[in-house]
Design a protein around this motif. Structure first.
Motif, PDB file in Angstrom:
ATOM      1  N   PRO A   1      36.715  40.421  38.917  1.00 38.11           N
ATOM      2  CA  PRO A   1      37.889  40.088  39.487  1.00 38.11           C
ATOM      3  C   PRO A   1      38.947  38.999  38.416  1.00 38.11           C
ATOM      4  CG  PRO A   1      36.310  38.651  40.545  1.00 38.11           C
ATOM      5  CD  PRO A   1      35.532  39.507  39.932  1.00 38.11           C
ATOM      6  N   GLU A   2      38.050  38.323  37.598  1.00 38.65           N
ATOM      7  CA  GLU A   2      38.753  37.368  36.590  1.00 38.65           C
ATOM      8  C   GLU A   2      39.653  38.341  35.487  1.00 38.65           C
ATOM      9  OE1 GLU A   2      39.151  34.483  36.172  1.00 38.65           O
ATOM     10  OE2 GLU A   2      37.519  33.522  37.384  1.00 38.65           O
ATOM     11  N   THR A   3      38.938  39.528  35.313  1.00 39.85           N
ATOM     12  CA  THR A   3      39.735  40.711  34.329  1.00 39.85           C
ATOM     13  C   THR A   3      41.231  40.929  35.294  1.00 39.85           C
ATOM     14  OG1 THR A   3      37.743  41.352  33.389  1.00 39.85           O
ATOM     15  CG2 THR A   3      39.467  42.774  33.240  1.00 39.85           C
ATOM     16  N   TRP A   4      40.936  41.278  36.422  1.00 37.93           N
ATOM     17  CA  TRP A   4      42.150  41.925  37.020  1.00 37.93           C
ATOM     18  C   TRP A   4      43.277  40.771  36.982  1.00 37.93           C
ATOM     19  CZ3 TRP A   4      43.437  46.885  37.654  1.00 37.93           C
ATOM     20  CH2 TRP A   4      42.347  47.762  37.621  1.00 37.93           C
ATOM     21  N   TYR A   5      42.804  39.568  37.402  1.00 37.89           N
ATOM     22  CA  TYR A   5      43.614  38.515  37.527  1.00 37.89           C
ATOM     23  C   TYR A   5      44.432  38.065  36.363  1.00 37.89           C
ATOM     24  CZ  TYR A   5      45.483  33.879  39.166  1.00 37.89           C
ATOM     25  OH  TYR A   5      46.450  32.983  39.218  1.00 37.89           O
ATOM     26  N   ALA A   6      43.761  38.076  35.212  1.00 39.08           N
ATOM     27  CA  ALA A   6      44.141  38.069  33.982  1.00 39.08           C
ATOM     28  C   ALA A   6      45.306  38.817  33.842  1.00 39.08           C
ATOM     29  CB  ALA A   6      43.362  37.810  32.985  1.00 39.08           C
ATOM     30  N   LEU A   7      44.851  40.121  33.924  1.00 36.83           N
ATOM     31  CA  LEU A   7      45.901  41.552  33.608  1.00 36.83           C
ATOM     32  C   LEU A   7      47.110  41.148  34.452  1.00 36.83           C
ATOM     33  CD1 LEU A   7      46.684  44.047  32.441  1.00 36.83           C
ATOM     34  CD2 LEU A   7      45.284  45.191  34.142  1.00 36.83           C
ATOM     35  N   GLY A   8      47.069  40.559  35.650  1.00 40.66           N
ATOM     36  CA  GLY A   8      48.396  40.521  36.595  1.00 40.66           C
ATOM     37  C   GLY A   8      49.230  39.554  36.040  1.00 40.66           C
TER      38      GLY A   8
ATOM     39  N   ASP B   1      53.101  46.536  38.715  1.00 35.59           N
ATOM     40  CA  ASP B   1      51.633  46.440  38.352  1.00 35.59           C
ATOM     41  C   ASP B   1      50.858  45.233  38.457  1.00 35.59           C
ATOM     42  OD1 ASP B   1      52.059  48.974  37.002  1.00 35.59           O
ATOM     43  OD2 ASP B   1      53.234  48.227  35.432  1.00 35.59           O
ATOM     44  N   ALA B   2      51.794  44.128  38.518  1.00 36.15           N
ATOM     45  CA  ALA B   2      50.874  42.815  38.576  1.00 36.15           C
ATOM     46  C   ALA B   2      50.456  42.690  40.012  1.00 36.15           C
ATOM     47  CB  ALA B   2      52.154  41.351  38.302  1.00 36.15           C
ATOM     48  N   TRP B   3      51.332  43.150  40.924  1.00 41.89           N
ATOM     49  CA  TRP B   3      51.057  43.238  42.508  1.00 41.89           C
ATOM     50  C   TRP B   3      49.564  43.888  42.699  1.00 41.89           C
ATOM     51  CZ3 TRP B   3      53.362  40.179  45.915  1.00 41.89           C
ATOM     52  CH2 TRP B   3      52.797  40.326  47.166  1.00 41.89           C
ATOM     53  N   PHE B   4      49.684  45.096  42.072  1.00 39.07           N
ATOM     54  CA  PHE B   4      48.384  45.917  42.061  1.00 39.07           C
ATOM     55  C   PHE B   4      47.142  45.270  41.533  1.00 39.07           C
ATOM     56  CE2 PHE B   4      45.422  48.800  39.971  1.00 39.07           C
ATOM     57  CZ  PHE B   4      45.068  49.768  41.170  1.00 39.07           C
ATOM     58  N   ALA B   5      47.399  44.471  40.496  1.00 43.49           N
ATOM     59  CA  ALA B   5      46.006  43.878  39.929  1.00 43.49           C
ATOM     60  C   ALA B   5      45.765  42.996  40.753  1.00 43.49           C
ATOM     61  CB  ALA B   5      46.531  43.111  38.587  1.00 43.49           C
ATOM     62  N   PHE B   6      46.618  42.082  41.454  1.00 42.31           N
ATOM     63  CA  PHE B   6      46.103  40.941  42.585  1.00 42.31           C
ATOM     64  C   PHE B   6      45.649  41.539  43.620  1.00 42.31           C
ATOM     65  CE2 PHE B   6      50.032  38.407  40.257  1.00 42.31           C
ATOM     66  CZ  PHE B   6      49.214  37.730  39.410  1.00 42.31           C
ATOM     67  N   ASP B   7      46.071  42.708  43.908  1.00 40.69           N
ATOM     68  CA  ASP B   7      45.476  43.569  45.201  1.00 40.69           C
ATOM     69  C   ASP B   7      44.065  43.887  44.814  1.00 40.69           C
ATOM     70  OD1 ASP B   7      47.819  43.460  46.959  1.00 40.69           O
ATOM     71  OD2 ASP B   7      48.313  45.537  46.477  1.00 40.69           O
ATOM     72  N   ARG B   8      43.839  44.341  43.500  1.00 43.69           N
ATOM     73  CA  ARG B   8      42.491  44.606  43.127  1.00 43.69           C
ATOM     74  C   ARG B   8      41.498  43.351  43.271  1.00 43.69           C
ATOM     75  NH1 ARG B   8      38.429  47.220  43.818  1.00 43.69           N
ATOM     76  NH2 ARG B   8      37.167  47.746  41.809  1.00 43.69           N
ATOM     77  N   VAL B   9      42.067  42.088  42.951  1.00 43.48           N
ATOM     78  CA  VAL B   9      41.372  41.042  42.867  1.00 43.48           C
ATOM     79  C   VAL B   9      40.920  40.724  44.432  1.00 43.48           C
ATOM     80  CG1 VAL B   9      41.403  38.330  42.351  1.00 43.48           C
ATOM     81  CG2 VAL B   9      42.663  39.902  40.956  1.00 43.48           C
ATOM     82  N   GLU B  10      42.069  40.846  45.358  1.00 43.92           N
ATOM     83  CA  GLU B  10      41.627  40.458  46.565  1.00 43.92           C
ATOM     84  C   GLU B  10      40.716  41.442  47.270  1.00 43.92           C
ATOM     85  OE1 GLU B  10      44.384  39.190  50.523  1.00 43.92           O
ATOM     86  OE2 GLU B  10      45.293  40.417  49.123  1.00 43.92           O
TER      87      GLU B  10
END
Length: 232
Positions: free
Chosen positions: A179-186, A199-208
């Motif tokens: 999740p840290e990787t996806w959050y940093a990407l967002g 794209d940012a929203w998708f990354a945060f969705d992935r974190v969730e």
């Protein structure tokens, strides 16, 4: 043995850590030698002898790019220390580099490199930290930790947001469950001048998806979502 016992009582003794590193190398235990020398760097990040010894160990382990980087670091801290100039020049020789690169069986180097990069970042040298990480990446191009560390560092470097996105995207491919990787990407998408809100929203969705209802992530995700909503 005496040195190890001494360090249990005086863990901040730089010279003792260096001595232990030399002793471990003499016994043929390269990984232990690196671990001891890395502790020396942690004790005193401004110690030219410690960085130089790391360079020597990298050279022995066949890590040409890292060896040159650590020699350069020692030379920057103390231009007159040891044979840093000669060593760095040696490693520019293609024949020597080819021979050294044949010895590529030491994954512990990744942990050493991440530790050294962390030291450099805390010293306020993110660009130097990225340099040694990229050198390690040449030997371990599929290691997601290295890509993540580079991307995270580049977030704070002016005009490097696009390169940070590239590194973090690659990291997310290599370690998709982190999740840290996806959050940093967002977060990095939000730093781009062009609108990448989706794209940012998708990354945060992935974190969730990965963290579920973990309360430690609640505030961070909320802040990320709000930032996306504020994108023009």
């Amino acid at each position: 043995i005496f040195v190890s016992e001494h360090l249990e009582e005086v863990p901040g003794d730089l010279e003792a850590w260096l001595l232990l590193g030399e002793a471990q190398l003499g016994r043929g235990d390269l990984a232990a030698a690196v671990a001891a020398t890395e502790r020396a760097v942690e004790v005193d990040p401004l110690s030219a002898p410690a960085w130089y010894q790391l360079g020597e160990l990298m050279r022995v382990g066949g890590k040409v790019g890292l060896a040159a980087s650590f020699y350069d670091r020692a030379r920057t801290l103390d231009p007159g220390h040891g044979d840093s100039d000669a060593r760095a020049e040696l490693l520019t020789n293609d024949d020597d580099a080819t021979v050294l690169r044949m010895h590529d069986k030491w994954p512990a180097i990744i942990w050493l490199t991440l530790g050294a990069a962390d030291v450099l970042e805390r010293q306020g040298n993110p660009v130097e930290a990225v340099t040694i990480l990229q050198a390690a990446l040449e030997d371990h191009p599929a290691d997601g930790r290295l890509h993540y560390a580079i991307g995270r560092l580049l977030i704070g470097v002016p005009d490097e947001a696009e390169h940070a996105v590239y590194a973090l995207t690659r990291a997310s491919e290599l370690q998709p469950e982190d999740p840290e990787t996806w959050y940093a990407l967002g977060v990095t998408y939000l730093a781009l001048e062009v609108d990448h809100g989706a794209d940012a929203w998708f990354a945060f969705d992935r974190v969730e998806e990965l963290v579920g209802e973990d309360p430690d992530w609640t505030d961070r995700l909320l802040a990320g979502r709000r930032a996306v909503a504020e994108v023009p």
